[in-house]
Design a protein around this motif. Structure first.
Motif, PDB file in Angstrom:
ATOM      1  N   LEU A   1      -2.499  -1.588   7.562  1.00 12.82           N
ATOM      2  CA  LEU A   1      -1.174  -1.303   7.011  1.00 12.82           C
ATOM      3  C   LEU A   1      -0.610  -2.593   6.456  1.00 12.82           C
ATOM      4  N   ASP A   2      -0.523  -2.659   5.148  1.00 14.02           N
ATOM      5  CA  ASP A   2       0.019  -3.865   4.522  1.00 14.02           C
ATOM      6  C   ASP A   2       1.510  -3.668   4.318  1.00 14.02           C
ATOM      7  N   MET A   3       2.292  -4.164   5.242  1.00 15.26           N
ATOM      8  CA  MET A   3       3.741  -4.074   5.118  1.00 15.26           C
ATOM      9  C   MET A   3       4.320  -5.479   5.009  1.00 15.26           C
ATOM     10  N   LEU A   4       3.472  -6.393   4.543  1.00  7.43           N
ATOM     11  CA  LEU A   4       3.906  -7.775   4.341  1.00  7.43           C
ATOM     12  C   LEU A   4       4.802  -7.830   3.124  1.00  7.43           C
ATOM     13  N   GLY A   5       5.782  -8.694   3.189  1.00  9.74           N
ATOM     14  CA  GLY A   5       6.575  -8.922   1.997  1.00  9.74           C
ATOM     15  C   GLY A   5       7.590  -7.823   1.740  1.00  9.74           C
ATOM     16  N   THR A   6       7.588  -6.768   2.515  1.00  5.13           N
ATOM     17  CA  THR A   6       8.656  -5.786   2.361  1.00  5.13           C
ATOM     18  C   THR A   6       9.867  -6.344   3.083  1.00  5.13           C
ATOM     19  N   LEU A   7      10.989  -5.705   2.910  1.00  2.00           N
ATOM     20  CA  LEU A   7      12.188  -6.160   3.596  1.00  2.00           C
ATOM     21  C   LEU A   7      12.393  -5.435   4.915  1.00  2.00           C
TER      22      LEU A   7
ATOM     23  N   LYS B   1       5.195   0.115  -1.579  1.00  2.00           N
ATOM     24  CA  LYS B   1       4.476   0.292  -0.311  1.00  2.00           C
ATOM     25  C   LYS B   1       3.067   0.819  -0.557  1.00  2.00           C
ATOM     26  N   SER B   2       2.167   0.394   0.294  1.00  2.00           N
ATOM     27  CA  SER B   2       0.772   0.800   0.141  1.00  2.00           C
ATOM     28  C   SER B   2       0.601   2.272   0.533  1.00  2.00           C
TER      29      SER B   2
ATOM     30  N   ARG C   1       5.117  -8.532  -6.497  1.00  2.45           N
ATOM     31  CA  ARG C   1       5.196  -8.264  -5.060  1.00  2.45           C
ATOM     32  C   ARG C   1       6.629  -8.167  -4.555  1.00  2.45           C
TER      33      ARG C   1
ATOM     34  N   GLU D   1      -1.399   3.557   2.601  1.00  2.00           N
ATOM     35  CA  GLU D   1      -1.540   3.676   4.062  1.00  2.00           C
ATOM     36  C   GLU D   1      -0.164   3.667   4.735  1.00  2.00           C
ATOM     37  N   THR D   2       0.720   2.800   4.232  1.00  2.00           N
ATOM     38  CA  THR D   2       2.059   2.717   4.817  1.00  2.00           C
ATOM     39  C   THR D   2       2.837   4.006   4.559  1.00  2.00           C
TER      40      THR D   2
END
Lengths: 518, 518
Positions: free
Chosen positions: B238-244, A484-485, A463, A487-488
């Motif tokens: 939208l999974d943008m968790l854990g990105t910077l 990135k997913s 991750r 969707e993103t």
């Protein structure tokens, strides 16, 4: 065990107080560096296995003489560059890894000219690449094919500085170090610092959300940039300067061209101390970080690590450097503190190091006694990229990972490559940011095949991000899905399409080709 | 001149170390507060002259029994609220200034349920309002008409905490104070703190880019929020968790519903000191700020100011408060320091105050001797809003201005209103953020006409923002042009349209009606 103090004699280098911890020899113009090293080899995409798939988009027009005449009319002859030598430099990234074939570089002097250029290019479907100091590491700032280069180096004025709030407003083409020098006279500093500061532009820093050496103290540009002015593909000027919200950083020139920046600068504090310490294992490095964040808390301004392979690289390839720790060890950490009281700060730093020694976390360490020693400690960390260039060929990765995982990747890759290449790990440990370097005598597709997609898959599995601070550029556009997913990525692509319907702004970069396919 | 120390005796209040500088009496549930004060008057839009123009959009469907059945099916009966009393609370903002007429509140337990709700509402063209702690000050968190309320209070779990990096990942419905309490056990703190912390949700903080009391030290949420998970209008997660990179804060629920947050938390430092000082003129306040930033530098954690009108308000309306400065003056400043060494910090703070006295910037000052005194100093600053509610009616503005201009607006408005109302200025001086309050016996359209658009025009003329940290909500949606250019508003509207084509997410807010007209 010797005491920390007074172990390292001055080497008599000069140190510019206003240049932070860099001495002048480090303020290289990276573009000339590569040429000096004789690295002007024929162009190939060495960085990633997938580049050969990129095709020039048939939707873009080709430049003609009428276009050039139009640009000369709005910019004046001397700011429309067709000279081959200058174009050669602007077409090539500083690592000499990526090279485009642009026939034109434009040098706008103000936002209005940027707007006129883009409006025209959009109407003509001419692709463009915005360029600042051209110090990027992922091929984001050079053309891939024949895109028109829009270089912002003439837009280099400081527009305002408020000494009460510390807010600086300037044009995007200001060189980072020049801003630092300007602020020094006012008693302030820039909230970011990076090796390329002598060349890189603040506009490029902002549009790539650059990280660097002070992030642990002053946070990312997401927090310190207060506003921007930017021009979108159709020439619209978005004046978001002076607002409290920052809207379009991290787009790497693919959503608009940043023309002005408003940034919050911290006051310059009088006391800077640098310690260089050795430790035996990576677990201790992590524990030292946790202790430093608690015990040095408010004065901690950098926490950088390098492994012994990185240390050997620097010692073997750079002149006039030495390891300040007499006995070599597996890991080295550079700790910088910045505060307002020299006595308090040294007391804290010495107590912290003593405690770390007593706990067995640190095997040895020194505190710089003056600015020359501090500079020589920084030289070991900041010289890595320069030393790397002398090894022949190299692959560079910039990864964000949970701190506890960082060195497992280095070990796993080392095991995977065996004797084929030299694997080195270093970086901004305090920010969970690993710079993973692999040096090898010459570029080799087989070795690259062992590295990629292994490194990306490993990072994705843990991750992490495959682009901690260097951006995606052309190097990693197709690899975005590792971080990135879908969707993103789809959302990013639809915002790109909204702001730049014809896709003329910095094409082939950041987003994968598939994101624009029907 | 007395010495700073030991001038203020403890009042015996208990102080929860893990609650920052608030004592328990301040941790009000704002929603019940209004009711206790007997403020449940009949609903009107008092805040702005333009609200009466808002019409319910004919494009939205009305809720029917099939909709309710569907929601009960996916959420379970008990999380579909039709109870009148609970809806009354959820329809009303805590100031009792804005009131909607929603007939339904949904309580999803996880992201998947939020996604199902939105997908359904989008297909049915049912408008929704996302709601957290409902502590907003601009009517952003309550329905305007009959929007379905999506309340995230059941999504209140901490998902992960990394003690090495300090990164916290949690659901959006976590109450800010609960997160602070959790982190305290780990030796960390939240990077933001605000009066409403006992009720407000982290998801609301993030989606409004909340400011608060620690911004001067730890920066805005733009910098500390590392990632989010959010659901867009069509139900896409939208999974943008854990990105910077942080992509969608500040949208106030109009672009998507934030369901999870990843945030960087600073280590808890052991030494907190609070000083309360008086000074004679606003120019001195500015000079003290500049000196504090330089001399307290790394330990400065709050710099708040209030004028004597604000002080009188608190002294007259709250029980058990007193001015720790014996002689009253025109301005008061609260300075908080946070550091790792009590001795060093007190030494710095005392030296700083002594120097400020010698320079004639400060007329008098005290340093809190214990946590109870510190708490009582904070009570003077944080009690202003509570005291204001006891005055009858009030108008509240939240403005960002160049520091040197801040008090000119207070003076100009005071002159304009004369005896008609009481004008007070206070706020986060260190961040250039004025809270401008006008108290009056009862709401009065004539006085409102004197205040607006005057305050907005004045702010715009001085290139300030009419929404420093409270957001735009319904209160200032039509006033956005005072802070943002037409091009910027058009861009915001087109991004809104891209992400929420039917406009079901928090309608009538943030953006003006005209932005969506053909």
């Amino acid at each position: 065990m010797e005491s920390f103090a007074n172990r390292y004699e001055s080497k008599g280098k000069t140190f510019e107080p206003n240049a932070g911890h860099n001495n002048n020899t480090e303020l290289l113009d990276h573009r000339s560096l590569g040429r000096n090293l004789g690295m002007m080899q024929q162009y190939k995409f060495f960085g990633s296995a997938s580049f050969s798939q990129i095709q020039r988009s048939p939707l873009f027009s080709s430049l003609n003489s009428e276009d050039v005449s139009y640009f000369k009319e709005i910019l004046g002859d001397k700011n429309v560059i067709e000279d081959e030598e200058r174009l050669e430099t602007a077409n090539t990234d500083w690592m000499h890894k990526y090279k485009g074939s642009s026939k034109l570089m434009l040098l706008p002097k103000n936002t209005e000219e940027v707007s006129q250029i883009l409006k025209y290019c959009d109407s003509r479907s001419l692709a463009v690449v915005p360029q600042g100091g051209n110090t990027g590491l992922v091929g984001g700032s050079v053309p891939v094919f024949d895109e028109v280069i829009i270089n912002l180096s003439l837009m280099n004025k400081v527009l305002a500085f408020d000494e009460v709030s510390g807010i600086l407003v300037c044009e995007a083409g200001c060189i980072l170090e020049n801003l630092a020098t300007f602020l020094d006279t006012k008693g302030f500093i820039m909230p970011l610092d990076l090796g390329a500061k002598g060349s890189c532009h603040i506009g490029g820093n902002v549009s790539t959300n650059a990280g660097g050496l002070r992030l642990i103290r002053y946070g990312s540009l997401h927090g310190t940039v207060l506003g921007v002015e930017a021009v979108t593909a159709n020439g619209n000027v978005l004046d978001m300067l002076g607002t409290l919200r920052k809207d379009n950083t991290g787009s790497e020139g693919s959503l608009g061209i940043v023309t002005k920046v408003s940034i919050l600068t911290p006051p310059k504090l009088s006391s800077v101390n640098v310690a260089f310490i050795a430790c035996n294992d990576y677990l201790s490095c992590q524990k030292i970080l946790v202790e430093a964040k608690k015990n040095l808390g408010e004065i901690l301004s950098a926490f950088e690590f390098l492994d012994n392979s990185s240390m050997d690289l620097v010692l073997n390839h750079l002149d006039g450097v030495r390891n300040p720790i007499s006995s070599s060890d597996n890991f080295y950490i550079l700790i910088e503190t910045t505060g307002s009281d020299e006595t308090h700060d040294r007391e804290k730093l010495e107590a912290f190091l003593l405690k770390s020694l007593e706990k067995g976390l640190v095997s040895d360490g020194v505190i710089a006694q003056d600015i020359n020693q501090a500079s020589s400690f920084w030289r070991l960390r900041e010289g890595i990229t320069e030393a790397l260039q002398k090894t022949g060929a190299f692959y560079k990765y910039d990864l964000s990972l949970p701190v506890e995982e960082i060195y497992n990747l280095v070990n796993d890759l080392r095991e995977r490559l065996g004797d084929l290449a030299n694997v080195m790990g270093y970086g901004h440990l305090g920010d969970g940011n690993l710079h993973l370097n692999i040096s090898i005598a010459e570029y080799n597709e087989k070795v690259l095949g062992l590295i990629e997609p292994f490194v990306y898959e490993w990072t994705s599995k843990h991750r992490g991000s495959i682009s901690a601070e260097h951006g995606l550029g052309v190097m990693k556009a197709e690899e975005i899905f590792y971080s990135k997913s879908p969707e993103t990525v789809a959302l990013m692509a639809s915002i790109k399409k909204l702001l730049d319907p014809k896709g003329i702004l910095n094409p082939y970069k950041v987003l994968p080709h598939s994101a624009f396919s029907p």
